[in-house]
Motif scaffolding. Structure first.
Motif: not given
Length: 240
Positions: A11-17, A19-20, A26-32, A121-130
């Motif tokens: 899970n390299f997203c969790a340690a991304c320098a 990410r914030n 704005d994505l939660d842990s499951d989305e990440l 596809r991910f963006a369509r399913e996650h409005p916060r990312l859009e």
């Protein structure tokens, strides 16, 4: 198209320098976790191309480290640099068929790449990312307008002053008030020749303007790549 495999943690997203500050902020842990599953990290050497203007839009990417340039090829073969991208910036054309610009690393860089189809596809399913993509698109439009002004209307000293101020802000480490570096002290990731190419100047002009700014007490030059801004207000006044 298969993305290159890497030896990154699961899970390299969790340690991304970045990410914030990136589009995934704005994505939660499951989305990440889902985003992590469709992405890969890729390292780029200086001069290495990531995207080619006019090619099928296969990839999109987020910059993790380094500085890259965006450019178009003119009809006579010359290159027009559209701007620079820094850590946390987004690259590529989601929901598009072709890539509108070329992307080349100016420094050692790391990017997080996604197949465009998976990302769309991910963006369509996650409005916060859009929503984040829309914010980034509008911010990029503002930066493009400023870049057009920089290249087309400003004098050499205005160009360089604007460039140094932008670099100081974009390269400032997160929490710089707790760091040994600050927005007023940074190391340029570009050579003077690269700066000249980016600003549409000659290397002699860039060197002459830097020497003048040093003599006027606006900056210090501990080395050819180190910059210390001594009078930000006057430098900003010069840029305007």
């Amino acid at each position: 198209m298969d993305l290159p495999a890497t030896d990154l943690p699961a899970n390299f997203c969790a340690a991304c320098a970045v990410r914030n500050r990136a589009i995934c902020a704005d994505l939660d842990s499951d989305e990440l976790k889902v985003l992590n599953a469709i992405g890969r990290r890729r390292r780029l050497d200086p001069g290495e191309q990531l995207l080619w203007e006019g090619d099928e839009a296969v990839l999109v990417a987020n910059v993790v480290e380094g500085v890259l340039k965006l450019s178009n090829q003119l009809a006579d073969g010359r290159e027009q640099i559209l701007g620079l991208v820094y850590p946390s910036d987004f690259l590529g054309r989601p929901f598009g068929e072709t890539t509108p610009y070329g992307v080349e690393a100016l420094t050692d860089a790391m990017v997080c790449v996604f197949r465009r189809s998976d990302f769309d596809r991910f963006a369509r399913e996650h409005p916060r990312l859009e929503h984040k993509l829309l914010e980034r698109t509008l911010a990029e439009l503002d930066r493009t307008r400023r870049w057009m002004l920089l290249l087309g209307r400003m004098s050499a000293e205005q160009k360089l002053a604007s460039f140094l101020l932008e670099m100081s802000e974009r390269l400032a480490p997160a929490g710089c008030h707790d760091s040994t570096e600050s927005p007023d002290q940074f190391t340029l990731p570009l050579s003077r020749q690269q700066i000249a190419d980016v600003l549409g100047l000659t290397i002699e002009t860039v060197s002459r303007q830097m020497t003048r700014m040093k003599s006027d007490g606006l900056i210090e030059l501990p080395s050819r790549r180190q910059i210390v801004i001594r009078d930000r207000a006057k430098l900003a006044e010069l840029a305007e």
